[in-house]
Design an enzyme around this catalytic site. Structure first.
Site, PDB file in Angstrom:
ATOM      1  N   ARG A 183      26.518  35.636  13.832  1.00  0.00           N
ATOM      2  CA  ARG A 183      27.392  36.439  14.840  1.00  0.00           C
ATOM      3  C   ARG A 183      27.137  36.135  16.403  1.00  0.00           C
ATOM      4  O   ARG A 183      25.992  36.185  16.544  1.00  0.00           O
ATOM      5  CB  ARG A 183      27.384  37.903  14.782  1.00  0.00           C
ATOM      6  CG  ARG A 183      26.424  38.610  15.240  1.00  0.00           C
ATOM      7  CD  ARG A 183      26.193  40.060  14.801  1.00  0.00           C
ATOM      8  NE  ARG A 183      27.054  40.930  15.714  1.00  0.00           N
ATOM      9  CZ  ARG A 183      26.553  42.125  16.157  1.00  0.00           C
ATOM     10  NH1 ARG A 183      25.303  42.510  15.679  1.00  0.00           N
ATOM     11  NH2 ARG A 183      27.473  42.580  16.966  1.00  0.00           N
ATOM     12  N   HIS A 200      25.984  53.619  20.846  1.00  0.00           N
ATOM     13  CA  HIS A 200      27.044  54.153  21.778  1.00  0.00           C
ATOM     14  C   HIS A 200      28.000  55.367  21.482  1.00  0.00           C
ATOM     15  O   HIS A 200      28.898  55.461  22.115  1.00  0.00           O
ATOM     16  CB  HIS A 200      27.652  52.732  22.469  1.00  0.00           C
ATOM     17  CG  HIS A 200      26.692  51.746  22.359  1.00  0.00           C
ATOM     18  ND1 HIS A 200      25.628  51.667  23.464  1.00  0.00           N
ATOM     19  CD2 HIS A 200      26.817  50.295  21.792  1.00  0.00           C
ATOM     20  CE1 HIS A 200      25.126  50.625  23.211  1.00  0.00           C
ATOM     21  NE2 HIS A 200      25.500  49.831  22.301  1.00  0.00           N
ATOM     22  N   ARG A 246      28.081  50.024  26.848  1.00  0.00           N
ATOM     23  CA  ARG A 246      26.957  49.648  26.018  1.00  0.00           C
ATOM     24  C   ARG A 246      25.962  50.313  26.946  1.00  0.00           C
ATOM     25  O   ARG A 246      24.635  50.362  26.456  1.00  0.00           O
ATOM     26  CB  ARG A 246      26.716  48.217  25.949  1.00  0.00           C
ATOM     27  CG  ARG A 246      27.593  47.498  24.953  1.00  0.00           C
ATOM     28  CD  ARG A 246      27.373  46.115  24.763  1.00  0.00           C
ATOM     29  NE  ARG A 246      28.380  45.284  24.175  1.00  0.00           N
ATOM     30  CZ  ARG A 246      28.665  45.240  22.888  1.00  0.00           C
ATOM     31  NH1 ARG A 246      28.056  45.777  22.087  1.00  0.00           N
ATOM     32  NH2 ARG A 246      30.065  44.306  22.650  1.00  0.00           N
ATOM     33  N   ARG A 262      25.414  44.425  30.067  1.00  0.00           N
ATOM     34  CA  ARG A 262      26.611  44.020  29.379  1.00  0.00           C
ATOM     35  C   ARG A 262      27.733  44.852  29.594  1.00  0.00           C
ATOM     36  O   ARG A 262      27.707  45.537  30.684  1.00  0.00           O
ATOM     37  CB  ARG A 262      26.414  43.812  27.698  1.00  0.00           C
ATOM     38  CG  ARG A 262      25.360  42.911  27.483  1.00  0.00           C
ATOM     39  CD  ARG A 262      25.050  42.779  25.973  1.00  0.00           C
ATOM     40  NE  ARG A 262      26.149  42.442  25.394  1.00  0.00           N
ATOM     41  CZ  ARG A 262      26.252  42.574  24.027  1.00  0.00           C
ATOM     42  NH1 ARG A 262      25.134  42.964  23.243  1.00  0.00           N
ATOM     43  NH2 ARG A 262      27.376  42.198  23.322  1.00  0.00           N
ATOM     44  N   SER A 318      19.758  42.111  22.713  1.00  0.00           N
ATOM     45  CA  SER A 318      20.438  41.956  24.039  1.00  0.00           C
ATOM     46  C   SER A 318      20.081  43.105  25.051  1.00  0.00           C
ATOM     47  O   SER A 318      19.633  44.086  24.616  1.00  0.00           O
ATOM     48  CB  SER A 318      21.751  41.746  23.944  1.00  0.00           C
ATOM     49  OG  SER A 318      22.338  42.962  23.609  1.00  0.00           O
ATOM     50  N   TYR A 369      22.924  36.835  20.440  1.00  0.00           N
ATOM     51  CA  TYR A 369      21.874  37.563  19.458  1.00  0.00           C
ATOM     52  C   TYR A 369      21.019  36.441  18.942  1.00  0.00           C
ATOM     53  O   TYR A 369      19.837  36.738  18.393  1.00  0.00           O
ATOM     54  CB  TYR A 369      22.439  38.189  18.410  1.00  0.00           C
ATOM     55  CG  TYR A 369      23.403  39.429  19.087  1.00  0.00           C
ATOM     56  CD1 TYR A 369      22.799  40.530  19.901  1.00  0.00           C
ATOM     57  CD2 TYR A 369      24.659  39.468  18.749  1.00  0.00           C
ATOM     58  CE1 TYR A 369      23.825  41.612  20.288  1.00  0.00           C
ATOM     59  CE2 TYR A 369      25.506  40.552  19.095  1.00  0.00           C
ATOM     60  CZ  TYR A 369      24.856  41.643  20.084  1.00  0.00           C
ATOM     61  OH  TYR A 369      25.865  42.492  20.205  1.00  0.00           O
ATOM     62  N   ASP A 400      21.489  63.307  15.959  1.00  0.00           N
ATOM     63  CA  ASP A 400      21.031  64.436  15.546  1.00  0.00           C
ATOM     64  C   ASP A 400      20.177  64.381  14.391  1.00  0.00           C
ATOM     65  O   ASP A 400      19.008  65.160  14.114  1.00  0.00           O
ATOM     66  CB  ASP A 400      22.377  65.450  14.784  1.00  0.00           C
ATOM     67  CG  ASP A 400      22.948  65.924  15.816  1.00  0.00           C
ATOM     68  OD1 ASP A 400      22.663  66.174  17.223  1.00  0.00           O
ATOM     69  OD2 ASP A 400      24.213  66.607  15.717  1.00  0.00           O
ATOM     70  N   HIS A 444      17.401  47.109  21.029  1.00  0.00           N
ATOM     71  CA  HIS A 444      18.098  46.087  21.135  1.00  0.00           C
ATOM     72  C   HIS A 444      17.886  44.704  21.318  1.00  0.00           C
ATOM     73  O   HIS A 444      16.940  44.537  22.275  1.00  0.00           O
ATOM     74  CB  HIS A 444      19.252  46.394  22.204  1.00  0.00           C
ATOM     75  CG  HIS A 444      19.657  47.925  22.080  1.00  0.00           C
ATOM     76  ND1 HIS A 444      20.653  48.183  21.100  1.00  0.00           N
ATOM     77  CD2 HIS A 444      19.444  49.154  22.532  1.00  0.00           C
ATOM     78  CE1 HIS A 444      21.135  49.374  21.164  1.00  0.00           C
ATOM     79  NE2 HIS A 444      20.098  50.183  22.104  1.00  0.00           N
ATOM     80  N   ALA A 448      26.014  49.166  17.313  1.00  0.00           N
ATOM     81  CA  ALA A 448      27.104  49.943  18.014  1.00  0.00           C
ATOM     82  C   ALA A 448      26.999  51.173  17.780  1.00  0.00           C
ATOM     83  O   ALA A 448      27.554  52.151  18.702  1.00  0.00           O
ATOM     84  CB  ALA A 448      28.375  49.414  17.467  1.00  0.00           C
ATOM     85  N   GLU A 474      14.060  53.197  20.310  1.00  0.00           N
ATOM     86  CA  GLU A 474      15.328  52.503  20.132  1.00  0.00           C
ATOM     87  C   GLU A 474      15.120  51.087  20.407  1.00  0.00           C
ATOM     88  O   GLU A 474      14.611  50.846  21.710  1.00  0.00           O
ATOM     89  CB  GLU A 474      16.113  53.285  21.150  1.00  0.00           C
ATOM     90  CG  GLU A 474      17.496  52.416  21.281  1.00  0.00           C
ATOM     91  CD  GLU A 474      18.325  53.324  22.462  1.00  0.00           C
ATOM     92  OE1 GLU A 474      17.863  54.236  23.220  1.00  0.00           O
ATOM     93  OE2 GLU A 474      19.303  52.682  22.731  1.00  0.00           O
ATOM     94  N   ASN A 524      17.462  49.640  15.504  1.00  0.00           N
ATOM     95  CA  ASN A 524      18.434  49.043  16.259  1.00  0.00           C
ATOM     96  C   ASN A 524      19.685  49.857  15.693  1.00  0.00           C
ATOM     97  O   ASN A 524      20.247  49.409  14.509  1.00  0.00           O
ATOM     98  CB  ASN A 524      18.311  47.631  16.256  1.00  0.00           C
ATOM     99  CG  ASN A 524      19.382  47.127  17.142  1.00  0.00           C
ATOM    100  OD1 ASN A 524      20.301  47.494  17.383  1.00  0.00           O
ATOM    101  ND2 ASN A 524      19.188  45.781  17.343  1.00  0.00           N
ATOM    102  N   PRO A 557      25.190  48.382  12.073  1.00  0.00           N
ATOM    103  CA  PRO A 557      26.496  47.597  11.671  1.00  0.00           C
ATOM    104  C   PRO A 557      26.221  46.366  12.300  1.00  0.00           C
ATOM    105  O   PRO A 557      25.871  46.192  13.405  1.00  0.00           O
ATOM    106  CB  PRO A 557      27.581  48.516  12.195  1.00  0.00           C
ATOM    107  CG  PRO A 557      26.894  49.554  13.143  1.00  0.00           C
ATOM    108  CD  PRO A 557      25.524  49.681  12.604  1.00  0.00           C
ATOM    109  N   ASN A 558      26.674  45.431  11.447  1.00  0.00           N
ATOM    110  CA  ASN A 558      26.754  43.969  11.746  1.00  0.00           C
ATOM    111  C   ASN A 558      25.436  43.302  11.954  1.00  0.00           C
ATOM    112  O   ASN A 558      25.573  42.026  12.327  1.00  0.00           O
ATOM    113  CB  ASN A 558      27.595  43.657  13.096  1.00  0.00           C
ATOM    114  CG  ASN A 558      29.030  44.455  13.209  1.00  0.00           C
ATOM    115  OD1 ASN A 558      29.843  44.075  11.766  1.00  0.00           O
ATOM    116  ND2 ASN A 558      29.424  45.440  13.870  1.00  0.00           N
TER     117      ASN A 558
HETATM  118  C1  DQA Z   1      22.997  45.598  19.815  1.00  0.00           C
HETATM  119  C2  DQA Z   1      23.532  45.797  21.099  1.00  0.00           C
HETATM  120  C3  DQA Z   1      24.771  46.899  20.745  1.00  0.00           C
HETATM  121  O1  DQA Z   1      25.428  47.156  22.037  1.00  0.00           O
HETATM  122  C4  DQA Z   1      25.570  46.033  19.905  1.00  0.00           C
HETATM  123  O2  DQA Z   1      26.839  46.650  19.529  1.00  0.00           O
HETATM  124  C5  DQA Z   1      24.952  45.451  18.675  1.00  0.00           C
HETATM  125  C6  DQA Z   1      23.555  45.044  18.957  1.00  0.00           C
HETATM  126  C7  DQA Z   1      21.488  44.622  20.194  1.00  0.00           C
HETATM  127  O3  DQA Z   1      20.718  44.557  19.398  1.00  0.00           O
HETATM  128  O4  DQA Z   1      21.477  43.954  21.139  1.00  0.00           O
HETATM  129  O5  DQA Z   1      25.434  45.496  17.606  1.00  0.00           O
HETATM  130  O6  DQA Z   1      22.273  46.916  19.300  1.00  0.00           O
END
Ligand code: DQA
Length: 143
Positions: free
Chosen positions: A18, A80, A111, A107, A102, A23, A87, A100, A77, A98, A74, A10-11
């Protein structure tokens, strides 16, 4: 050629718009185009998927099971919060990394916990778009 699915949660479609201070300026499309080229150099064929919906991300992981050799994810959110994604990763029995952009450990405390980390082969956090590239290197070494 090994196939890898690169999944964003998401996002992540708003990258470049954003919270640029966290980011960066790159859009998800430009990161993906760059990754496709870098992946080719590593002998990896990449497929990309992004969704803001948890169930769609679960479905993408199920798809990866039948078409791909590994996954870079990635989960944003949902990292977390999501038992469903954890699963799904566990169920498909493909190596997943995994990622990220950031450094999530530097942070907010919420997170620091990852539901998916324990079922991934490794995680990379804090290197911007290079987090994805490092994940590809790591994944290639286990494929
Ligand atoms: C993120 C870190 C997450 O905590 C956050 O919710 C994101 C982006 C990152 O790529 O740094 O949306 O996954």
């Amino acid at each position: 050629m090994k196939k890898v699915m690169v999944i964003n949660g998401p996002n992540m479609n708003l990258l470049g718009v954003r919270e640029k201070n966290i980011y960066g300026e790159d859009s998800l499309d430009s990161i993906n185009r760059w990754l496709r080229e870098e992946g080719e150099k590593l002998g990896l064929e990449l497929e990309f998927f992004q969704s803001n919906h948890e169930g769609a991300l679960v479905d993408a992981l199920h798809e990866a099971r039948t078409r791909c050799d590994g996954v870079v994810i990635n989960a944003a959110a949902y990292t977390h919060t999501s038992v469903a994604l954890r699963d799904a990763i566990s169920a498909i029995r493909l190596p997943c990394v995994e990622v990220h952009l950031s450094n999530v450990h530097a942070r907010e405390e919420f997170r620091h916990r990852s539901y998916i980390g324990p079922v991934c082969v490794g995680s990379v956090s804090g290197f911007g778009r290079y987090s994805y590239l490092m994940a590809l290197y790591g994944l290639r070494s286990v494929l």
